[in-house]
Design an enzyme around this catalytic site. Structure first.
Site, PDB file in Angstrom:
ATOM      1  N   LYS A 127       5.503  -2.741   6.166  1.00  0.00           N
ATOM      2  CA  LYS A 127       5.660  -1.303   5.856  1.00  0.00           C
ATOM      3  C   LYS A 127       6.857  -0.703   6.296  1.00  0.00           C
ATOM      4  CE  LYS A 127       0.674  -0.232   5.913  1.00  0.00           C
ATOM      5  NZ  LYS A 127      -0.351  -0.039   7.052  1.00  0.00           N
ATOM      6  N   LYS A 144      -2.077  -8.368 -10.242  1.00  0.00           N
ATOM      7  CA  LYS A 144      -3.447  -7.966  -9.460  1.00  0.00           C
ATOM      8  C   LYS A 144      -3.401  -6.314  -9.694  1.00  0.00           C
ATOM      9  CE  LYS A 144      -4.413  -6.899  -4.711  1.00  0.00           C
ATOM     10  NZ  LYS A 144      -4.357  -5.865  -3.938  1.00  0.00           N
ATOM     11  N   LYS A 176      -3.852   0.068  -6.822  1.00  0.00           N
ATOM     12  CA  LYS A 176      -3.402   1.530  -6.974  1.00  0.00           C
ATOM     13  C   LYS A 176      -1.658   1.419  -6.880  1.00  0.00           C
ATOM     14  CE  LYS A 176      -4.170   3.060  -2.279  1.00  0.00           C
ATOM     15  NZ  LYS A 176      -5.066   1.899  -1.821  1.00  0.00           N
TER      16      LYS A 176
HETATM   17  P1  ADP Z   1      -4.642  -1.397  -3.512  1.00  0.00           P
HETATM   18  O1  ADP Z   1      -4.060  -2.707  -3.889  1.00  0.00           O
HETATM   19  O2  ADP Z   1      -5.371  -0.513  -4.732  1.00  0.00           O
HETATM   20  O3  ADP Z   1      -3.941  -0.639  -2.776  1.00  0.00           O
HETATM   21  P2  ADP Z   1      -6.308  -1.678  -1.163  1.00  0.00           P
HETATM   22  O4  ADP Z   1      -5.161  -2.678  -0.772  1.00  0.00           O
HETATM   23  O5  ADP Z   1      -6.747  -0.452  -0.615  1.00  0.00           O
HETATM   24  O6  ADP Z   1      -6.250  -1.596  -2.694  1.00  0.00           O
HETATM   25  O7  ADP Z   1      -7.573  -2.737  -0.948  1.00  0.00           O
HETATM   26  C1  ADP Z   1      -8.787  -2.365  -0.691  1.00  0.00           C
HETATM   27  C2  ADP Z   1      -9.764  -3.295  -0.672  1.00  0.00           C
HETATM   28  O8  ADP Z   1     -10.231  -3.859  -2.050  1.00  0.00           O
HETATM   29  C3  ADP Z   1      -9.309  -4.791  -0.133  1.00  0.00           C
HETATM   30  O9  ADP Z   1     -10.453  -5.358   0.567  1.00  0.00           O
HETATM   31  C4  ADP Z   1      -8.782  -5.659  -0.908  1.00  0.00           C
HETATM   32  O10 ADP Z   1      -8.794  -7.151  -0.983  1.00  0.00           O
HETATM   33  C5  ADP Z   1      -9.692  -5.346  -2.184  1.00  0.00           C
HETATM   34  N1  ADP Z   1      -8.932  -5.303  -3.713  1.00  0.00           N
HETATM   35  C6  ADP Z   1      -7.858  -4.544  -3.848  1.00  0.00           C
HETATM   36  N2  ADP Z   1      -7.496  -4.880  -5.419  1.00  0.00           N
HETATM   37  C7  ADP Z   1      -8.130  -5.990  -5.486  1.00  0.00           C
HETATM   38  C8  ADP Z   1      -8.199  -6.951  -6.762  1.00  0.00           C
HETATM   39  N3  ADP Z   1      -7.167  -6.515  -7.785  1.00  0.00           N
HETATM   40  N4  ADP Z   1      -8.843  -7.888  -6.688  1.00  0.00           N
HETATM   41  C9  ADP Z   1      -9.785  -8.309  -5.724  1.00  0.00           C
HETATM   42  N5  ADP Z   1     -10.070  -7.330  -4.724  1.00  0.00           N
HETATM   43  C10 ADP Z   1      -9.051  -6.330  -4.475  1.00  0.00           C
END
Ligand code: ADP
Ligand code: TRP
Length: 320
Positions: A110, A189, A192
């Site tokens: 970060k 992947k 968001k």
């Molecule tokens: P983002 O990447 O959208 O910011 P987060 O980091 O907030 O998502 O992830 C929240 C949860 O969802 C975590 O436990 C993460 O491992 C899971 N997760 C997020 N994106 C994926 C994905 N594309 N495939 C599988 N699990 C995911």
């Protein structure tokens, strides 16, 4: 076995979150005692608009309840409804070496991205340790990115127990990786941060638009295609039965199938699969008092555990 996990209320939940985190977390409520909370204190390290934070908490609560969280079986609460967690965090901070926090990837990443290095961001893992140790959790289901934070929690618990006597259960991480990474509309992947998501509860028109945007190669309808390298197929198979998956894969290989047609099939599957969740979410949205009551009840139950642990920790260090 007692499991505890937290989710930050930042951004709309998407299909990647559902298969990577929500579904496996919800399956845990079938297996033992589950605690799940909305980490709004943690979210303050990145969200700095009160309106946005409140809306984020409401959305996550609705999303989880709509997708099958059963408040009778999962203790579901908002972190800020158990503010005593900060006293526990303080007691833990005195056995937390600075070096341990300085080595945290999440903090370093970060800061490298330009997020100001304030004390909250630095102490984030100590508050997370307090969340976990407060309820004496055995396991902490998290994505791979949070594994180090659970290891920090273990180190802190061990140090405290050594210094002041057995007070905390030492928890283990449980990596939620039952599904490979879910690809986004562009094949990276789904995240968001990449603006490539299929949101769980967007309007029908927006969902269709997103699905039609999925990137494919430029093979003609007649040409045979490879399901293994196709983003549309990777998403379709998450919603299809084994038989449907096989039939679709066979159709890819023989040709005569256009990507538009598969996208339509994916849309239909997704829309139908989430129909009951969508209906439930709409109902819940009309009853904010009921959602609030669920969270308050969860907080009361979590506080029982937290206060027991806090009392033991206060006694151990000599505050009582
Ligand atoms: P983002 O990447 O959208 O910011 P987060 O980091 O907030 O998502 O992830 C929240 C949860 O969802 C975590 O436990 C993460 O491992 C899971 N997760 C997020 N994106 C994926 C994905 N594309 N495939 C599988 N699990 C995911
Ligand atoms: N840091 C976690 C995340 O960003 C959220 C979280 C806060 C958490 N406290 C926790 C997860 C305790 C598990 C246990 O995803």
């Amino acid at each position: 076995m007692r499991a505890l996990s937290g989710i930050q209320p930042s951004g709309k939940l998407h299909v990647g979150n559902y298969f990577g985190m929500m579904k496996p977390a919800l399956e845990l409520q079938e297996k033992g005692e589950a605690f799940l909370f909305i980490a709004n204190y943690h979210a303050l390290t990145s969200v700095n608009e009160a309106k946005v934070l409140r809306a984020g908490v409401r959305d996550v609560a609705l999303d989880f309840l709509a997708c099958g969280l059963d408040p009778e079986r999962t203790v579901f609460y908002r972190q800020s409804d158990v503010p005593e967690v900060h006293e526990l965090a303080w007691l833990l901070s005195i056995v937390t070496p600075l070096g341990l926090l300085e080595r945290c990837h999440s903090y370093k990443d970060k800061v490298a991205k330009g997020v100001p290095a304030n004390h909250g961001l630095f102490a984030y893992p100590v508050l997370m340790a307090a969340d976990i140790l407060a309820v004496q959790a055995d396991v902490v289901p998290v994505g791979q990115d949070q594994k180090q934070h659970v290891e920090v929690t273990r180190d802190i618990a061990i140090k405290f127990n050594q210094k002041f006597g057995e007070t905390f259960k030492v928890p283990a991480p449980m990596i939620l990786a039952s599904v490979a990474v879910v690809p986004g509309l562009d094949g990276q992947k789904m995240s968001k941060s990449y603006n490539n998501t299929i949101e769980l509860f967007a309007s029908q028109a927006d969902t269709r638009k997103a699905i039609m945007r999925i990137v494919t190669d430029s093979k003609t309808v007649a040409e045979p295609k490879d399901p293994a390298t196709c983003n549309v197929f990777a998403l379709y198979k998450l919603f299809a039965t084994a038989q449907e998956r096989e039939a679709m894969a066979a159709h890819y290989r023989v040709g005569g199938l256009g990507y538009g047609e598969v996208k339509q099939a994916l849309f239909d599957k997704f829309w139908t699969a989430f129909e009951p969740f969508r209906r439930r979410r709409e109902e819940l949205q009309k009853e904010p008092a009921r959602v609030e009551q669920i969270l308050q009840r969860g907080a009361a139950r979590a506080r029982e555990e937290l206060c027991k642990t806090l009392k033991a920790a206060r006694q151990a260090v000599g505050l009582e």
